[in-house]
Design a protein around this motif. Sequence first.
Motif, PDB file in Angstrom:
ATOM      1  N   ARG A   1       0.820  -1.215   0.000  1.00 41.10           N
ATOM      2  CA  ARG A   1       0.000   0.000   0.000  1.00 41.10           C
ATOM      3  C   ARG A   1       0.855   1.267   0.000  1.00 41.10           C
ATOM      4  NH1 ARG A   1      -5.435  -1.035   3.597  1.00 41.10           N
ATOM      5  NH2 ARG A   1      -6.028  -2.976   2.580  1.00 41.10           N
ATOM      6  N   SER A   2       2.120   1.115   0.360  1.00 38.97           N
ATOM      7  CA  SER A   2       3.056   2.237   0.327  1.00 38.97           C
ATOM      8  C   SER A   2       3.790   2.323  -1.007  1.00 38.97           C
ATOM      9  CB  SER A   2       4.066   2.111   1.477  1.00 38.97           C
ATOM     10  OG  SER A   2       3.409   2.179   2.726  1.00 38.97           O
ATOM     11  N   GLY A   3       3.510   1.378  -1.912  1.00 36.84           N
ATOM     12  CA  GLY A   3       4.109   1.403  -3.245  1.00 36.84           C
ATOM     13  C   GLY A   3       5.397   0.624  -3.384  1.00 36.84           C
ATOM     14  N   LEU A   4       5.737  -0.177  -2.384  1.00 39.42           N
ATOM     15  CA  LEU A   4       6.959  -0.977  -2.416  1.00 39.42           C
ATOM     16  C   LEU A   4       6.607  -2.458  -2.487  1.00 39.42           C
ATOM     17  CD1 LEU A   4       8.779   0.978   0.408  1.00 39.42           C
ATOM     18  CD2 LEU A   4       9.292   1.109  -2.038  1.00 39.42           C
ATOM     19  N   ALA A   5       7.554  -3.263  -2.956  1.00 38.52           N
ATOM     20  CA  ALA A   5       7.311  -4.691  -3.072  1.00 38.52           C
ATOM     21  C   ALA A   5       8.232  -5.530  -2.199  1.00 38.52           C
ATOM     22  CB  ALA A   5       7.468  -5.132  -4.538  1.00 38.52           C
ATOM     23  N   ASP A   6       9.371  -4.981  -1.817  1.00 39.69           N
ATOM     24  CA  ASP A   6      10.348  -5.737  -1.053  1.00 39.69           C
ATOM     25  C   ASP A   6      11.284  -4.749  -0.366  1.00 39.69           C
ATOM     26  OD1 ASP A   6      11.694  -7.944  -0.044  1.00 39.69           O
ATOM     27  OD2 ASP A   6      12.381  -8.679  -1.988  1.00 39.69           O
ATOM     28  N   LEU A   7      11.999  -5.211   0.643  1.00 39.13           N
ATOM     29  CA  LEU A   7      12.981  -4.386   1.344  1.00 39.13           C
ATOM     30  C   LEU A   7      14.260  -5.183   1.505  1.00 39.13           C
ATOM     31  CD1 LEU A   7      10.722  -2.965   4.219  1.00 39.13           C
ATOM     32  CD2 LEU A   7      11.495  -1.740   2.168  1.00 39.13           C
ATOM     33  N   GLN A   8      15.386  -4.485   1.532  1.00 39.20           N
ATOM     34  CA  GLN A   8      16.688  -5.112   1.705  1.00 39.20           C
ATOM     35  C   GLN A   8      17.261  -4.748   3.072  1.00 39.20           C
ATOM     36  OE1 GLN A   8      17.693  -7.264  -0.668  1.00 39.20           O
ATOM     37  NE2 GLN A   8      15.744  -6.703  -1.611  1.00 39.20           N
ATOM     38  N   PRO A   9      17.956  -5.678   3.743  1.00 35.95           N
ATOM     39  CA  PRO A   9      18.574  -5.355   5.029  1.00 35.95           C
ATOM     40  C   PRO A   9      19.472  -4.124   4.909  1.00 35.95           C
ATOM     41  CG  PRO A   9      18.722  -7.705   4.607  1.00 35.95           C
ATOM     42  CD  PRO A   9      18.207  -7.066   3.340  1.00 35.95           C
ATOM     43  N   GLY A  10      19.337  -3.225   5.875  1.00 39.13           N
ATOM     44  CA  GLY A  10      20.144  -2.012   5.890  1.00 39.13           C
ATOM     45  C   GLY A  10      19.552  -0.859   5.097  1.00 39.13           C
ATOM     46  N   GLU A  11      18.489  -1.107   4.336  1.00 36.33           N
ATOM     47  CA  GLU A  11      17.872  -0.044   3.526  1.00 36.33           C
ATOM     48  C   GLU A  11      17.315   1.051   4.434  1.00 36.33           C
ATOM     49  OE1 GLU A  11      14.536   0.251  -0.043  1.00 36.33           O
ATOM     50  OE2 GLU A  11      15.169  -1.711   0.684  1.00 36.33           O
ATOM     51  N   ALA A  12      17.573   2.302   4.062  1.00 40.35           N
ATOM     52  CA  ALA A  12      17.088   3.447   4.838  1.00 40.35           C
ATOM     53  C   ALA A  12      15.635   3.725   4.483  1.00 40.35           C
ATOM     54  CB  ALA A  12      17.945   4.675   4.547  1.00 40.35           C
ATOM     55  N   LEU A  13      14.816   3.941   5.507  1.00 37.39           N
ATOM     56  CA  LEU A  13      13.385   4.182   5.338  1.00 37.39           C
ATOM     57  C   LEU A  13      12.937   5.386   6.161  1.00 37.39           C
ATOM     58  CD1 LEU A  13      12.020   0.569   6.005  1.00 37.39           C
ATOM     59  CD2 LEU A  13      12.482   1.598   3.769  1.00 37.39           C
ATOM     60  N   ALA A  14      11.768   5.862   5.828  1.00 34.31           N
ATOM     61  CA  ALA A  14      11.026   6.785   6.685  1.00 34.31           C
ATOM     62  C   ALA A  14       9.680   6.097   6.890  1.00 34.31           C
ATOM     63  CB  ALA A  14      10.861   8.141   6.020  1.00 34.31           C
ATOM     64  N   ILE A  15       9.317   5.842   8.150  1.00 39.29           N
ATOM     65  CA  ILE A  15       8.098   5.086   8.425  1.00 39.29           C
ATOM     66  C   ILE A  15       7.220   5.826   9.428  1.00 39.29           C
ATOM     67  CG2 ILE A  15       9.099   2.848   7.855  1.00 39.29           C
ATOM     68  CD1 ILE A  15       9.590   2.311  10.771  1.00 39.29           C
ATOM     69  N   ARG A  16       5.907   5.617   9.278  1.00 38.31           N
ATOM     70  CA  ARG A  16       4.938   6.087  10.275  1.00 38.31           C
ATOM     71  C   ARG A  16       4.603   4.867  11.125  1.00 38.31           C
ATOM     72  NH1 ARG A  16       3.663  11.187   8.636  1.00 38.31           N
ATOM     73  NH2 ARG A  16       3.517  11.486   6.382  1.00 38.31           N
ATOM     74  N   VAL A  17       4.752   5.028  12.431  1.00 41.39           N
ATOM     75  CA  VAL A  17       4.619   3.908  13.354  1.00 41.39           C
ATOM     76  C   VAL A  17       3.484   4.164  14.331  1.00 41.39           C
ATOM     77  CG1 VAL A  17       5.833   2.553  15.119  1.00 41.39           C
ATOM     78  CG2 VAL A  17       7.094   3.472  13.167  1.00 41.39           C
ATOM     79  N   VAL A  18       2.724   3.104  14.621  1.00 49.66           N
ATOM     80  CA  VAL A  18       1.689   3.164  15.653  1.00 49.66           C
ATOM     81  C   VAL A  18       1.902   1.986  16.601  1.00 49.66           C
ATOM     82  CG1 VAL A  18      -0.035   4.360  14.244  1.00 49.66           C
ATOM     83  CG2 VAL A  18       0.039   1.873  14.222  1.00 49.66           C
ATOM     84  N   ASP A  19       1.373   2.131  17.808  1.00 49.25           N
ATOM     85  CA  ASP A  19       1.399   1.031  18.760  1.00 49.25           C
ATOM     86  C   ASP A  19       0.177   0.172  18.503  1.00 49.25           C
ATOM     87  OD1 ASP A  19       3.778   1.684  20.154  1.00 49.25           O
ATOM     88  OD2 ASP A  19       2.704   3.296  21.177  1.00 49.25           O
ATOM     89  N   GLY A  20       0.408  -1.067  18.066  1.00 44.71           N
ATOM     90  CA  GLY A  20      -0.677  -1.990  17.756  1.00 44.71           C
ATOM     91  C   GLY A  20      -0.822  -3.057  18.807  1.00 44.71           C
ATOM     92  N   LYS A  21      -1.677  -4.029  18.511  1.00 45.90           N
ATOM     93  CA  LYS A  21      -1.932  -5.125  19.442  1.00 45.90           C
ATOM     94  C   LYS A  21      -0.677  -5.911  19.780  1.00 45.90           C
ATOM     95  CE  LYS A  21      -5.734  -6.135  16.693  1.00 45.90           C
ATOM     96  NZ  LYS A  21      -6.522  -7.099  15.976  1.00 45.90           N
ATOM     97  N   ARG A  22       0.237  -5.997  18.784  1.00 46.12           N
ATOM     98  CA  ARG A  22       1.439  -6.812  18.963  1.00 46.12           C
ATOM     99  C   ARG A  22       2.700  -5.967  19.074  1.00 46.12           C
ATOM    100  NH1 ARG A  22       0.283 -10.511  13.883  1.00 46.12           N
ATOM    101  NH2 ARG A  22      -1.431  -9.121  13.472  1.00 46.12           N
ATOM    102  N   GLY A  23       2.570  -4.710  19.443  1.00 41.01           N
ATOM    103  CA  GLY A  23       3.744  -3.851  19.574  1.00 41.01           C
ATOM    104  C   GLY A  23       3.780  -2.784  18.491  1.00 41.01           C
ATOM    105  N   ARG A  24       4.963  -2.196  18.286  1.00 41.41           N
ATOM    106  CA  ARG A  24       5.110  -1.118  17.308  1.00 41.41           C
ATOM    107  C   ARG A  24       5.005  -1.677  15.897  1.00 41.41           C
ATOM    108  NH1 ARG A  24       6.975   3.778  18.441  1.00 41.41           N
ATOM    109  NH2 ARG A  24       8.634   3.805  16.887  1.00 41.41           N
TER     110      ARG A  24
END
Length: 175
Positions: A138-161
């Motif tokens: 939904r953010s327009g990405l398909a995969d991520l690589q270890p160490g890749e720099a991101l900007a993320i919006r985080v919420v506290d959910g049922k299972r943590g951040r």
Amino acid sequence: MTTTSSEAAPVSGRVKWFDPSKGFGFVIADDGGPDILLHANVLRNFGQSSVADGARIEIAVQKTERGVQATQVLKIEPPEPESGVPLADFENIDPDVMANAPLEPARVKWFDKAKGFGFANVFGKPEDVFIHIEVLRRSGLADLQPGEALAIRVVDGKRGRMAMEVHAWETALSR
């Protein structure tokens, strides 16, 4: 590579498919014509290692002896959600909290596309942030690589951040 046209022309379209492990994918132009090759290096120059199938994309293209190729990514918009239904993990979270969550700098710890999830670390915070494959899509990405720099919006959910929005670091700077 010999070009048959020296000027790159801007084209809008949709990502047909992109496979980070193969290092390329194809774009279908809104105006029709042949599929346009999108090489991983061109995508990386935009600051992303992947792009979701169906994402809207604006690219500069060039005709070559081998066909039409993207030379630069100008803009990417996530694909239209398959339904307006939020992910189950976000159902009970106040919409105002989600709308006002700041973009936080993070690095990918690991992500497994086959499992459908992974984790990132927000700079200066000890706990991991869960990233679901659907949030990534939904953010327009398909995969991520270890160490890749991101900007993320985080919420506290049922299972943590949990990440509710993910952007490549370079593209987030313009948000």
